[in-house]
Design a protein around this motif. Structure first.
Motif, PDB file in Angstrom:
ATOM      1  N   LEU A 508       3.381 -11.786  -4.887  1.00  9.08           N
ATOM      2  CA  LEU A 508       1.858 -11.795  -4.947  1.00  9.08           C
ATOM      3  C   LEU A 508       0.645 -11.898  -3.822  1.00  9.08           C
ATOM      4  CD1 LEU A 508       1.774 -13.159  -8.197  1.00  9.08           C
ATOM      5  CD2 LEU A 508       2.309 -11.060  -7.975  1.00  9.08           C
ATOM      6  N   ARG A 509       0.778 -12.337  -2.935  1.00 12.01           N
ATOM      7  CA  ARG A 509       0.224 -12.506  -1.666  1.00 12.01           C
ATOM      8  C   ARG A 509       0.627 -11.784  -0.863  1.00 12.01           C
ATOM      9  NH1 ARG A 509       0.873 -17.901   0.209  1.00 12.01           N
ATOM     10  NH2 ARG A 509      -0.374 -19.039  -2.017  1.00 12.01           N
ATOM     11  N   PRO A 510       1.794 -11.193  -0.497  1.00 14.07           N
ATOM     12  CA  PRO A 510       1.291 -10.835   0.534  1.00 14.07           C
ATOM     13  C   PRO A 510       1.604  -9.098  -0.092  1.00 14.07           C
ATOM     14  CG  PRO A 510       4.081 -11.835   0.237  1.00 14.07           C
ATOM     15  CD  PRO A 510       3.126 -11.970  -0.658  1.00 14.07           C
ATOM     16  N   VAL A 511       1.761  -8.841  -1.779  1.00 16.68           N
ATOM     17  CA  VAL A 511       1.515  -7.681  -2.117  1.00 16.68           C
ATOM     18  C   VAL A 511      -0.035  -7.575  -1.706  1.00 16.68           C
ATOM     19  CG1 VAL A 511       1.619  -6.106  -3.791  1.00 16.68           C
ATOM     20  CG2 VAL A 511       3.497  -7.259  -3.969  1.00 16.68           C
ATOM     21  N   GLN A 512      -0.654  -8.391  -2.080  1.00 15.89           N
ATOM     22  CA  GLN A 512      -2.300  -8.382  -1.881  1.00 15.89           C
ATOM     23  C   GLN A 512      -2.764  -8.286  -0.906  1.00 15.89           C
ATOM     24  OE1 GLN A 512      -4.726  -9.008  -5.504  1.00 15.89           O
ATOM     25  NE2 GLN A 512      -5.435  -8.239  -3.045  1.00 15.89           N
ATOM     26  N   GLU A 513      -2.046  -8.424  -0.063  1.00 13.17           N
ATOM     27  CA  GLU A 513      -2.487  -8.648   1.727  1.00 13.17           C
ATOM     28  C   GLU A 513      -2.413  -6.779   1.838  1.00 13.17           C
ATOM     29  OE1 GLU A 513      -0.275 -10.810   3.946  1.00 13.17           O
ATOM     30  OE2 GLU A 513      -1.005 -12.772   3.294  1.00 13.17           O
ATOM     31  N   GLU A 514      -0.762  -6.435   1.451  1.00 10.41           N
ATOM     32  CA  GLU A 514      -0.593  -5.355   1.536  1.00 10.41           C
ATOM     33  C   GLU A 514      -2.571  -4.283   0.883  1.00 10.41           C
ATOM     34  OE1 GLU A 514       0.743  -2.338   3.532  1.00 10.41           O
ATOM     35  OE2 GLU A 514       1.840  -4.160   3.701  1.00 10.41           O
ATOM     36  N   LEU A 515      -2.154  -4.565  -0.397  1.00  7.68           N
ATOM     37  CA  LEU A 515      -3.086  -3.748  -1.372  1.00  7.68           C
ATOM     38  C   LEU A 515      -5.270  -4.093  -0.476  1.00  7.68           C
ATOM     39  CD1 LEU A 515      -2.924  -4.390  -4.670  1.00  7.68           C
ATOM     40  CD2 LEU A 515      -2.279  -2.228  -3.272  1.00  7.68           C
ATOM     41  N   ASP A 516      -4.944  -5.019   0.617  1.00  2.48           N
ATOM     42  CA  ASP A 516      -6.130  -5.161   1.073  1.00  2.48           C
ATOM     43  C   ASP A 516      -6.246  -4.615   2.736  1.00  2.48           C
ATOM     44  OD1 ASP A 516      -7.285  -7.656  -0.621  1.00  2.48           O
ATOM     45  OD2 ASP A 516      -6.709  -8.727   0.306  1.00  2.48           O
ATOM     46  N   ARG A 517      -4.726  -4.534   3.183  1.00  5.78           N
ATOM     47  CA  ARG A 517      -5.254  -4.024   3.783  1.00  5.78           C
ATOM     48  C   ARG A 517      -5.522  -2.258   3.901  1.00  5.78           C
ATOM     49  NH1 ARG A 517      -0.415  -3.947   8.772  1.00  5.78           N
ATOM     50  NH2 ARG A 517      -0.732  -2.331  10.082  1.00  5.78           N
ATOM     51  N   HIS A 518      -4.909  -2.101   2.883  1.00  2.00           N
ATOM     52  CA  HIS A 518      -5.384  -0.628   2.738  1.00  2.00           C
ATOM     53  C   HIS A 518      -6.767  -0.032   2.104  1.00  2.00           C
ATOM     54  CE1 HIS A 518      -5.965   3.366  -0.392  1.00  2.00           C
ATOM     55  NE2 HIS A 518      -4.941   3.322   0.476  1.00  2.00           N
ATOM     56  N   ARG A 519      -8.128  -0.939   1.750  1.00  2.00           N
ATOM     57  CA  ARG A 519      -9.371  -1.716   1.574  1.00  2.00           C
ATOM     58  C   ARG A 519      -9.197  -1.203   2.711  1.00  2.00           C
ATOM     59  NH1 ARG A 519     -11.917  -4.906   1.122  1.00  2.00           N
ATOM     60  NH2 ARG A 519     -10.262  -6.939   1.176  1.00  2.00           N
ATOM     61  N   ARG A 520      -8.941  -2.424   3.736  1.00  2.00           N
ATOM     62  CA  ARG A 520      -9.552  -2.756   4.914  1.00  2.00           C
ATOM     63  C   ARG A 520      -9.541  -0.956   5.439  1.00  2.00           C
ATOM     64  NH1 ARG A 520      -6.758  -7.462   5.165  1.00  2.00           N
ATOM     65  NH2 ARG A 520      -6.080  -6.413   7.246  1.00  2.00           N
ATOM     66  N   ALA A 521      -8.531  -0.283   5.355  1.00  2.00           N
ATOM     67  CA  ALA A 521      -8.703   1.011   6.375  1.00  2.00           C
ATOM     68  C   ALA A 521      -9.908   2.173   5.717  1.00  2.00           C
ATOM     69  CB  ALA A 521      -7.376   1.518   5.831  1.00  2.00           C
ATOM     70  N   VAL A 522      -9.671   2.194   4.240  1.00  2.00           N
ATOM     71  CA  VAL A 522     -10.619   3.611   3.240  1.00  2.00           C
ATOM     72  C   VAL A 522     -12.215   2.836   3.945  1.00  2.00           C
ATOM     73  CG1 VAL A 522     -11.618   3.559   1.258  1.00  2.00           C
ATOM     74  CG2 VAL A 522      -8.845   3.087   1.740  1.00  2.00           C
ATOM     75  N   GLU A 523     -12.550   1.577   3.990  1.00  2.00           N
ATOM     76  CA  GLU A 523     -13.582   0.962   4.451  1.00  2.00           C
ATOM     77  C   GLU A 523     -13.953   1.346   5.586  1.00  2.00           C
ATOM     78  OE1 GLU A 523     -14.308  -2.872   3.302  1.00  2.00           O
ATOM     79  OE2 GLU A 523     -14.165  -2.509   1.206  1.00  2.00           O
ATOM     80  N   ALA A 524     -12.853   0.941   6.685  1.00  2.00           N
ATOM     81  CA  ALA A 524     -12.823   1.587   7.995  1.00  2.00           C
ATOM     82  C   ALA A 524     -12.919   3.396   8.274  1.00  2.00           C
ATOM     83  CB  ALA A 524     -11.816   1.210   8.775  1.00  2.00           C
ATOM     84  N   VAL A 525     -12.408   3.812   7.268  1.00  2.00           N
ATOM     85  CA  VAL A 525     -12.861   5.572   7.547  1.00  2.00           C
ATOM     86  C   VAL A 525     -14.247   5.823   7.111  1.00  2.00           C
ATOM     87  CG1 VAL A 525     -11.405   7.654   6.039  1.00  2.00           C
ATOM     88  CG2 VAL A 525     -10.197   5.860   7.543  1.00  2.00           C
ATOM     89  N   LYS A 526     -14.074   5.320   6.318  1.00  2.00           N
ATOM     90  CA  LYS A 526     -15.268   5.309   6.213  1.00  2.00           C
ATOM     91  C   LYS A 526     -16.676   5.303   6.308  1.00  2.00           C
ATOM     92  CE  LYS A 526     -14.788   4.468   0.736  1.00  2.00           C
ATOM     93  NZ  LYS A 526     -15.509   3.589  -0.406  1.00  2.00           N
ATOM     94  N   ARG A 527     -16.672   3.985   7.337  1.00  2.00           N
ATOM     95  CA  ARG A 527     -18.136   3.826   8.849  1.00  2.00           C
ATOM     96  C   ARG A 527     -17.451   4.317   9.688  1.00  2.00           C
ATOM     97  NH1 ARG A 527     -15.693  -1.387   7.614  1.00  2.00           N
ATOM     98  NH2 ARG A 527     -14.455  -1.463   9.528  1.00  2.00           N
ATOM     99  N   ALA A 528     -15.756   4.614   9.645  1.00  2.00           N
ATOM    100  CA  ALA A 528     -15.929   5.512  11.288  1.00  2.00           C
ATOM    101  C   ALA A 528     -16.772   7.306  10.290  1.00  2.00           C
ATOM    102  CB  ALA A 528     -14.439   6.258  11.217  1.00  2.00           C
ATOM    103  N   ARG A 529     -16.983   7.757   9.739  1.00  2.00           N
ATOM    104  CA  ARG A 529     -17.147   9.067   8.487  1.00  2.00           C
ATOM    105  C   ARG A 529     -18.492   9.178   9.502  1.00  2.00           C
ATOM    106  NH1 ARG A 529     -13.645  11.222   4.171  1.00  2.00           N
ATOM    107  NH2 ARG A 529     -14.263  13.539   4.562  1.00  2.00           N
TER     108      ARG A 529
END
Length: 529
Positions: A508-529
């Protein structure tokens, strides 16, 4: 409000690192190239503004270049194409060599200028984008992403050419703010024809998302519109915003493409599925067998401790279930600190593995629903890629769990002591009886007969000790059975907690870390745009 460009670049770089290996390599590499080019462009020469003239064969691009620059460096004539290599004219006190090396411009000219409106301007004459020479088109394609501003020179006959619009203008719609489209050869048109052509071209550009692109008319031969275009270039150089505007457009385009790869929503980890998954893992790891081993071991050890001593020794001939499973706490405590605990629990059966596989599949499907393909694959690999190691970690967790069999044994010791007292009474009664029977025959002085409750004392010791021992053993057996049930329940809770800890840490923790990684990537793209 728009974020500062350095912050947007940093966010895009973060999104690139988070998305690598999960989003499309082409999109990630493109965004990474934007970040690298931005750093290189500013490092080479942030004070210079690079403007490129691009156009089709016969559009008068080279003539326009000479008219704008006030030079005769660009060859003109009837030969097609006239521009075979990219040429640069720079205004200032010296050529920006590193910048031109980075642009890979072989032909360079310097126009000495101090306090000129064109100071720090670098004007490029690109080869014809529709040239029949393949290397010419490659040069155009290479430089278009690198320059700060683009001036597209078109002529009245081919301003709607699909090769120009489909290959360059439409894909560069995001760069309309740093783009000028110049309708050259305006001297060949009557005023009404020029108006119609400009209206038509404006409509084409607007329809293609280039509404912000400036549209101008010019005649490089008679000079009409040239001063106005030079004035636009002068203002661009003076504002010193062309470099940042071009980089900002690059960042927006790369972030938009990366955002399309990522999607906008990150699914959440369904904690409801944790319970069934833990149960499936516990079953596959042999927890029910271990719990039953605890129950039987407590019964065996309790029976040995509280049973009638004359017959309880028989129980020692039975194998201890926990020792057979290598779950005996006394054995575990005897291990050296560097020893790795392992159990002898049987491996998972085909049915148990199928149940575990179904639990993992349901977890992955529920967690990755809505994620792009690459990210869903990363979640799946994170969960399923640890399956081989998972069972080993579960076994280690079971072996290291404290089953508390060495606690709650005080009453067993009391009963054991009482049994030995009663056994001593039985032995005393036996010896007393034998002595009374054989003493006269041996010529020994007999002992006086003692009566307890109307019965000979030796008889009371013998019979009473046997009956009391059996009754105590029977009562203790009930207590042992109840204790075995309690110990088994506690062991089940302890082992399930251990299995849950492994499930959290390894799945569960590695899966959650993968989801958190996706969420951070989405947020980073929003900041970049």
């Amino acid at each position: 409000m728009s974020r500062p460009l350095p912050e947007r670049l940093k966010s895009l770089d973060e999104a690139v690192e988070l998305s690598r290996g999960r989003s499309s390599d082409a999109v990630v590499d493109r965004a990474d190239g934007v970040v690298r080019r931005a750093g290189q462009r500013v490092a080479f020469s942030g004070n210079h503004t690079v403007v490129a003239l691009a156009g089709a064969t016969g559009s008068g691009k080279s003539t326009s270049f000479n008219a704008i620059s006030g030079t005769e460096f660009a060859p003109t004539g009837v030969r097609r194409p006239t521009t075979s290599q990219t040429m640069a004219v720079a205004w200032g006190t010296e050529l920006p060599g590193e910048l031109l090396d980075w642009l890979d411009v072989p032909r360079r000219h310097l126009v000495p200028a101090r306090r000129s409106a064109f100071e720090n301007l670098v004007l490029l004459d690109l080869p014809d984008h529709d040239s029949t020479e393949h290397e010419h088109r490659i040069a155009v394609d290479r430089l278009v992403p690198l320059v700060d501003m683009l001036i597209w020179v078109v002529d009245p006959q081919k301003y709607a050419d699909a090769a120009l619009h489909d290959r360059y203008l439409k894909p560069l719609a995001g760069y309309a703010g740093v783009m000028i489209v110049v309708l050259n050869q305006s001297d060949l048109l009557r005023p009404d024809e020029l108006t119609a052509a400009m209206t038509d071209l404006r409509g084409l550009l607007d329809a293609e998302g280039l509404g912000k692109a400036r549209l101008m008319a010019m005649s490089a031969l008679d000079g009409t519109g040239v001063p106005e275009l030079r004035e636009v270039l002068a203002r661009t150089v003076a504002d010193k915003k062309a470099v940042s505007a071009r980089i900002a457009a690059d960042v927006s385009a790369a972030a938009a493409a990366l955002g399309d790869e990522l999607g906008a929503v990150t699914p959440s980890l369904d904690r409801v599925r944790r319970g069934p998954l833990v149960e499936a893992l516990a079953d596959a790891a042999g927890v029910p067998i271990a719990v039953e081993g605890v129950r039987e071991a407590w019964k065996l050890r309790g029976g040995q401790a509280t049973g009638w001593p004359f017959v309880s020794w028989v129980a020692k001939l039975r194998p201890d279930p926990l020792r057979a499973l290598r779950l005996d706490q006394s054995d575990r405590k005897a291990l050296t600190p560097t020893a790795i605990s392992r159990t002898s629990l049987p491996g998972a059966s085909a049915v148990q593995r199928a149940r575990l596989d179904r639990g993992l599949r349901e977890l992955v499907d529920a967690t990755s629903s809505g994620l792009p393909r690459g990210w869903a694959a990363a979640v799946r690999d994170t969960a399923r890629g640890r399956e081989a190691l998972l069972l080993d970690r579960l076994d280690t967790a079971i072996a290291g769990a404290d089953l508390a069999l060495d606690r709650g044994t005080g009453w067993l010791a009391v009963v054991r002591a009482l049994q030995w007292v009663l056994m001593a009474g039985v032995l005393a009664g036996v010896l007393w009886t034998l002595f009374m029977m054989f003493a006269p025959a041996l010529g020994l002085i007999g002992m006086p007969t003692v009566y307890w409750w109307g019965w000979p004392a030796q008889f009371v010791l013998l019979v009473g000790g046997v009956l009391a021992g059996l009754v105590l053993a029977g009562l203790s057996r009930v207590g042992v059975a109840l204790g075995a049930r309690a110990k088994a329940n506690r062991a089940e809770r302890t082992l399930l907690a251990a299995i849950g800890g492994v499930t959290d840490a390894e799945l569960l923790r590695p899966v959650q870390e993968e989801l958190d990684r996706h969420r951070r990537a989405v947020e980073a793209v929003k900041r970049a745009r």
